[in-house]
Scaffold this active site. Structure first.
Site, PDB file in Angstrom:
ATOM      1  N   ARG A   1       0.922  -1.125  -0.003  1.00  0.00           N
ATOM      2  CA  ARG A   1       0.158   0.194  -0.017  1.00  0.00           C
ATOM      3  C   ARG A   1       1.002   1.226   0.001  1.00  0.00           C
ATOM      4  NH1 ARG A   1      -4.616   0.125   4.656  1.00  0.00           N
ATOM      5  NH2 ARG A   1      -3.010   0.752   5.845  1.00  0.00           N
TER       6      ARG A   1
ATOM      7  N   LYS B   1      -2.852   6.396   1.566  1.00  0.00           N
ATOM      8  CA  LYS B   1      -2.421   7.085   2.879  1.00  0.00           C
ATOM      9  C   LYS B   1      -1.456   8.087   3.004  1.00  0.00           C
ATOM     10  CE  LYS B   1      -3.019   4.347   7.140  1.00  0.00           C
ATOM     11  NZ  LYS B   1      -4.259   4.587   7.442  1.00  0.00           N
TER      12      LYS B   1
ATOM     13  N   GLU C   1     -16.530   6.246   3.925  1.00  0.00           N
ATOM     14  CA  GLU C   1     -15.740   5.712   5.081  1.00  0.00           C
ATOM     15  C   GLU C   1     -15.582   6.966   6.362  1.00  0.00           C
ATOM     16  OE1 GLU C   1     -11.746   4.933   4.943  1.00  0.00           O
ATOM     17  OE2 GLU C   1     -11.318   6.059   3.114  1.00  0.00           O
TER      18      GLU C   1
HETATM   19  C1  LIG Z   1      -5.300   3.719   7.644  1.00  0.00           C
HETATM   20  C2  LIG Z   1      -6.728   3.892   7.333  1.00  0.00           C
HETATM   21  C3  LIG Z   1      -7.765   2.994   7.256  1.00  0.00           C
HETATM   22  C4  LIG Z   1      -7.612   1.739   8.232  1.00  0.00           C
HETATM   23  O1  LIG Z   1      -6.895   0.723   7.321  1.00  0.00           O
HETATM   24  P1  LIG Z   1      -5.907  -0.540   8.076  1.00  0.00           P
HETATM   25  O2  LIG Z   1      -5.055  -0.861   6.983  1.00  0.00           O
HETATM   26  O3  LIG Z   1      -6.990  -1.341   8.205  1.00  0.00           O
HETATM   27  O4  LIG Z   1      -5.412   0.109   9.349  1.00  0.00           O
HETATM   28  C5  LIG Z   1      -9.012   3.353   6.922  1.00  0.00           C
HETATM   29  N1  LIG Z   1      -9.250   4.639   6.405  1.00  0.00           N
HETATM   30  C6  LIG Z   1      -8.277   5.405   6.109  1.00  0.00           C
HETATM   31  C7  LIG Z   1      -8.658   6.663   5.806  1.00  0.00           C
HETATM   32  C8  LIG Z   1      -6.916   5.180   6.708  1.00  0.00           C
HETATM   33  O5  LIG Z   1      -6.075   6.079   6.649  1.00  0.00           O
END
Ligand SMILES: *Cc1c(COP(=O)(O)O)cnc(C)c1O
Length: 341
Positions: free
Chosen positions: A82, A184, A220
């Site tokens: 990722r 991210k 989300e």
């Molecule tokens: C990090 C993150 C998540 C959760 O991802 P995980 O890999 O399960 O920790 C969900 N939404 C956003 C916007 C994130 O930055």
């Protein structure tokens, strides 16, 4: 190895400096060999790319102690992949997957004294990140970068049981169509701060963001993906190009299908249908699943039948199974548990 004298059960989610962090520098088109350092501070030029144009991406994962006493991380290869995608989208060099996983192992092993004991509920949170470090004033990618990983011990996410959250439908968007919602990057968080601060001021725990182009579909929250359960026990999770692909959500989908024999739909979820669901949860590394009890859409309250006291029964099963896999109480799928020590 002697553990640090820390009250694991009462740790919060805050930064606690540990002994070692990992650093690798990118210069003249190549990464150096990387090393551990005890220096927690970074000295940067005032014009560094990250400071002027926010060229930075990050990851988050946990190291913890399993039932049989090993220190492990959960699917770090997916964090590595990722981060490669996040870096590529911001025109940053890729830190190779195999080196990422090795660096995580190295820095966790060096900080083993900070990995909380099994059963404490606490974990060692691991934060890999990368940023443009040389001066950039014209808008363009930096030429030099730093990849770093620090660790910080964090307490049990739910102290005294998981209380369902109340969330609101936000009037702000977290991602633009064809933007950066799927990576991210710190920039996605900078612009979410106002939304979360005002949500808290109004008594909500989190924001539910809708799809930015039609504002009719569930995306989300600021840092976790949604997972819903229908009244007939099907797991439904929103699908969209502007959602961050949560590793926890992807793991829960596998657990639902392969361990619990549940039907799973990954599809567009309309805000209009949320009132018909039986359960709702937020998935992410920090909490695994946080139950949602109530969603407020401009004064209209959607109360999930699972209520405000505890997790819904399907959410609970998903939570128990995934945390059981992580902690070594339930057989994990091949490759999910990365043993460090
Ligand atoms: C990090 C993150 C998540 C959760 O991802 P995980 O890999 O399960 O920790 C969900 N939404 C956003 C916007 C994130 O930055």
């Amino acid at each position: 190895m002697e553990k640090k004298d820390i009250d694991w059960g009462n740790l919060g989610f805050g930064y606690v400096s540990t002994d070692y962090r990992y650093v690798s520098n990118y210069k003249a088109g190549a990464w150096d060999g990387g090393q551990l350092t005890q220096d927690a501070n970074i000295v940067l030029n005032e014009c560094a790319g990250v400071l002027q144009y926010a060229q930075t991406v990050f990851e988050g994962l946990k190291a913890y102690t399993t039932e049989d006493g090993h220190i492990v991380t959960f699917r770090p290869d997916l964090n590595a992949e990722r981060m490669e995608k996040s870096a590529a989208r911001l025109e940053m060099p890729v830190f190779p997957c195999d080196r990422f996983v090795k660096a995580v192992s190295e820095v966790v092993a060096a900080n083993a004294a900070y990995v909380p004991p099994y059963g404490s509920g606490a974990t060692l949170y691991v934060r890999p990140y990368m940023f443009g470090s040389n001066p950039v004033i014209g808008v363009k990618p930096a030429d030099e970068y730093q990849f770093r990983i620090f660790c910080t011990p964090v307490g049990p996410y739910f102290k005294g049981g998981a209380k369902p959250l109340t969330i609101r439908v936000s009037d702000f968007d977290r991602a633009a169509p064809h933007g950066t919602g799927h990576i991210k990057a710190g920039l996605n968080y900078a612009m979410s701060l106002h939304a979360i601060v005002t949500a808290h001021e109004e008594g909500y725990d989190e924001n539910m963001y809708l799809d930015p182009s039609t504002r009719t579909k569930v995306e989300e929250t600021g840092g976790a993906n949604f997972l819903f359960v229908t009244k007939d026990g099907k797991v439904v999770t929103p699908k969209s190009d502007s959602i961050l692909p949560s590793i926890t959500r992807r793991s829960l989908v596998h657990v639902a299908k392969e361990y619990l024999g549940l039907a799973v739909e990954e599809r567009e979820v309309f805000l209009d249908e949320v009132k018909d669901f039986a359960e709702c949860g937020l998935c992410g590394t920090a909490a695994v699943i946080s139950p949602v009890g109530k969603i407020v859409d401009h004064g209209r309250e959607i109360c999930l039948p699972s209520g405000m006291e505890e997790m819904g029964p399907v959410t609970r099963k998903l939570y128990d199974t995934l945390t059981g896999i992580q902690m070594g109480r339930i057989q994990a799928p091949e490759g999910w548990i990365h043993v460090i020590l």
